[in-house]
Design an enzyme around this catalytic site. Structure first.
Site, PDB file in Angstrom:
ATOM      1  N   GLU A  59      33.373  34.399  52.473  1.00 40.95           N
ATOM      2  CA  GLU A  59      32.374  35.314  53.053  1.00 40.95           C
ATOM      3  C   GLU A  59      30.961  34.814  52.764  1.00 40.95           C
ATOM      4  OE1 GLU A  59      30.548  39.775  52.341  1.00 40.95           O
ATOM      5  OE2 GLU A  59      32.405  39.196  51.336  1.00 40.95           O
TER       6      GLU A  59
ATOM      7  N   THR B 180      30.722  41.472  49.685  1.00 36.48           N
ATOM      8  CA  THR B 180      31.305  42.807  49.838  1.00 36.48           C
ATOM      9  C   THR B 180      32.309  43.153  48.744  1.00 36.48           C
ATOM     10  OG1 THR B 180      32.942  41.883  51.362  1.00 36.48           O
ATOM     11  CG2 THR B 180      30.967  42.867  52.319  1.00 36.48           C
TER      12      THR B 180
ATOM     13  N   CYS C 225      31.558  46.747  49.946  1.00 35.68           N
ATOM     14  CA  CYS C 225      32.487  47.592  50.685  1.00 35.68           C
ATOM     15  C   CYS C 225      32.789  48.853  49.884  1.00 35.68           C
ATOM     16  CB  CYS C 225      33.774  46.818  50.967  1.00 35.68           C
ATOM     17  SG  CYS C 225      35.062  47.810  51.736  1.00 35.68           S
TER      18      CYS C 225
END
Length: 581
Positions: free
Chosen positions: A9, A50, A78
């Site tokens: 990511e 996240t 998240c």
């Protein structure tokens, strides 16, 4: 960016950013800031991986807020990850042994391991049940189990089963052959309280395996389940689903009503039924929808409303071509312009956001089409109001009404489901040429019934008798021969009109404006001028007042004669009288 450089990511975001620095935590960020102090005054954007450690991210964001004066900070962790990390920390605080199950190269699993390690010194990271060493548990141990988002459910079950078997083996080795005393099993897993498995089944307590099975409930897209609202965020609502996965409801899936905030729809602690939209086994999250369940129920109610004629209530969401769209019970309903007050040619934007009652005219569930009518409800309500009106109406009774329309001969007023007419002569004590000189459409006025025709359903209303009569006020204020201070309000070829008192204008004929002969009043007077006049005559029957400036200029000598000769010379008899009145 706060995260791990090797994480996919992070690598992806770095590839898109023009100038991106990655820091593993607060210490690296501090070191960089000390070495490059000039960056603190630059426009800087802070984001997080996240699946990063929430506590470490908060430290970094607090540091950035204090030193980076032109920074924008976005909490991109998240919500499911944050919730899982918090639960793991709470679990680790009360355990003697923490077992973290997941891949060693999983960033999410490694964060869980680091968090659990802070609160439970004896924390073990394993990829499979085979990695669990023998003799791990001891009498009285409380064992907690957590897993990374992508860890398969079957692996968690196998690990829990192995822990139970190890516990049984340890118990047997600790007991003497003569001992018959039953002992409690000490293993606690997945944040559950200790389960006394050796008690008789009739106690109603669940076994460890049963509780684990319940906690690993498998859900599929399309299922309907009940959940408990845990917290409400800006973009999503966190819920307790009773499963390993973290569950949430996006704000857009709460309701179809755009005027409602999430706090208006649900509150923490509420139990609601939801629809499973998507299950993400990789991330360990479940997306849910409340409005879809509401829509399913709504369709049932709306279909029933066609048969039983029930009146439905909804909020107008938008104006579309040919009508408006309203939402009711989670279902979008089209109301044609012809079925909306004002008709198809009217602008209905003022209805957006309002609550309206309507009847359902047509439903096609397969095509997801519903047609409603507001006018059907208003017509019925008007009929009921009309019946109620005629049952109690009588001459002389007063009503509060709303002016609906104006014509050349009067004004129509809604007095509660029925329209009555006020004739032009009943609108004002003064003579007026059009109703707009006395009232306007939309005015709230008080009227009384002057006459009723029950057979033809016609109502004649009175209005001016409820208003103060300015001619009564004139009798109390002035008499013929008095001097008054007046204001010029209108100029005509034959003279000037001046306001004597509110509601009554007097006429100054052209011959009475000056001691000299003038061609037109405008050569001496202007609208808005304030002058002194003498009241020459008052005719209460004809409602006329004649005034004179000349009489004051010359004195009272020959006033009457001068006035009469001037009147004959200047007055176009009928027109002047009408203008004055």
């Amino acid at each position: 960016m706060i995260g791990h450089k090797e994480h996919p990511e992070v690598e992806g975001i770095v590839s898109y950013a023009n100038n991106c620095m990655v820091f593993r935590g607060l210490e690296e960020l501090k070191d960089y800031t000390e070495q490059h102090p000039e960056t603190t005054s630059k426009s800087t954007l802070f984001v997080a991986q996240t699946t990063f450690d929430m506590a470490e991210w908060e430290k970094c964001s607090d540091f950035a807020k204090k030193l980076y004066t032109k920074s924008k900070i976005f909490d991109t962790i998240c919500c499911a990850t944050e919730s899982r990390q918090k639960e793991a920390a709470d679990l680790a605080k009360g355990c003697d042994l923490m077992l973290v199950i997941g891949g060693r190269n999983s960033s999410n699993t490694n964060r869980l391991f680091e968090i659990c390690k802070r609160f439970c010194e004896k924390t073990l990271l394993v990829e499979s049940p085979d990695d669990i060493p023998d003799g791990l548990v001891h009498p009285g141990y409380k064992v907690g189990i957590t897993a990374g988002a992508s860890t398969p459910v079957s692996v968690i079950k196998e690990a829990a089963t192995k822990m139970s078997e190890m516990n049984e083996t340890m118990e047997r080795s600790e007991l003497n052959p003569e001992e018959t005393v039953e002992m409690e099993k000490p293993v606690k897993a997945a944040a559950e309280t200790a389960i006394e498995e050796d008690k008789p089944e009739e106690t109603g307590e669940l076994s460890f395996e049963q509780m684990l099975e319940d906690s690993l409930l498998t859900l599929n897209t399309g299922d309907r389940v009940k959940v408990t609202i845990m917290s409400i965020g800006a973009t999503e609502v966190q819920v307790d689903l009773g499963t390993k996965q973290s569950a949430y409801i996006p704000v857009g899936e709460l309701t179809d009503d755009p005027s409602l905030k999430p706090e208006d729809v649900v509150k923490p602690g509420d139990e609601v039924e939801v629809f499973v939209v998507r299950v993400n086994d990789v991330e360990g999250t479940i997306m849910l929808s409340k409005k879809r369940v509401d829509a399913i129920r709504g369709w049932d109610e709306i279909e029933a409303a066609v048969d039983n004629g029930a009146v439905m209530e909804g909020t107008v969401a938008e104006v579309v071509k040919g009508g408006i769209i309203a939402t009711c019970k989670g279902v979008r309903i089209f109301i044609p312009g012809s079925q909306v007050p004002g008709g198809r040619d009217d602008d209905h934007t003022n209805l957006v956001g309002t609550t309206q009652k309507f009847r359902i005219l047509e439903v096609n569930r397969k095509r997801r089409r519903v047609i409603g009518s507001i006018r059907a409800v208003s017509r019925e309500a008007r009929r009921i109001a009309e019946d109620a009106f005629w049952s109690t109406a009588e001459v002389g009774k007063k009503y509060k009404g709303v002016v609906k329309s104006l014509t050349s001969y009067g004004a129509f007023v809604d007095v509660g489901g029925v329209d009555g007419m006020i004739h032009l002569s009943e609108l004002s004590w003064n003579r007026i040429r059009h109703p707009s000189e006395a009232v306007s459409v939309g005015d709230n006025i008080e009227v009384y019934i002057k006459d009723l025709d029950t057979e033809r359903k016609r109502i004649s209303l009175g209005y001016k008798n409820l208003l103060p009569n300015p001619w009564d006020t004139l009798k109390e204020t002035y008499k013929e021969g008095d001097v008054a201070h007046v204001k010029i309000v209108k100029l005509m070829p034959f003279g000037a009109f001046a306001e004597l008192i509110p509601g009554i204008d007097g006429l100054i004929y052209i011959s009475q404006i000056s001691t000299k002969r003038i061609d037109k009043p405008a050569s001496v007077l202007s609208i808005g001028d304030e002058v002194d006049v003498k009241i020459v005559s008052i005719d209460y029957d004809a409602m006329r007042v004649n005034l004179s400036i000349r009489a004051l200029l010359e004195g009272d000598q020959n006033t009457d004669t001068a006035y009469q000769s001037g009147e004959k010379a200047a007055e176009p008899s009928s027109e002047a009288g009408e203008k004055q009145e």
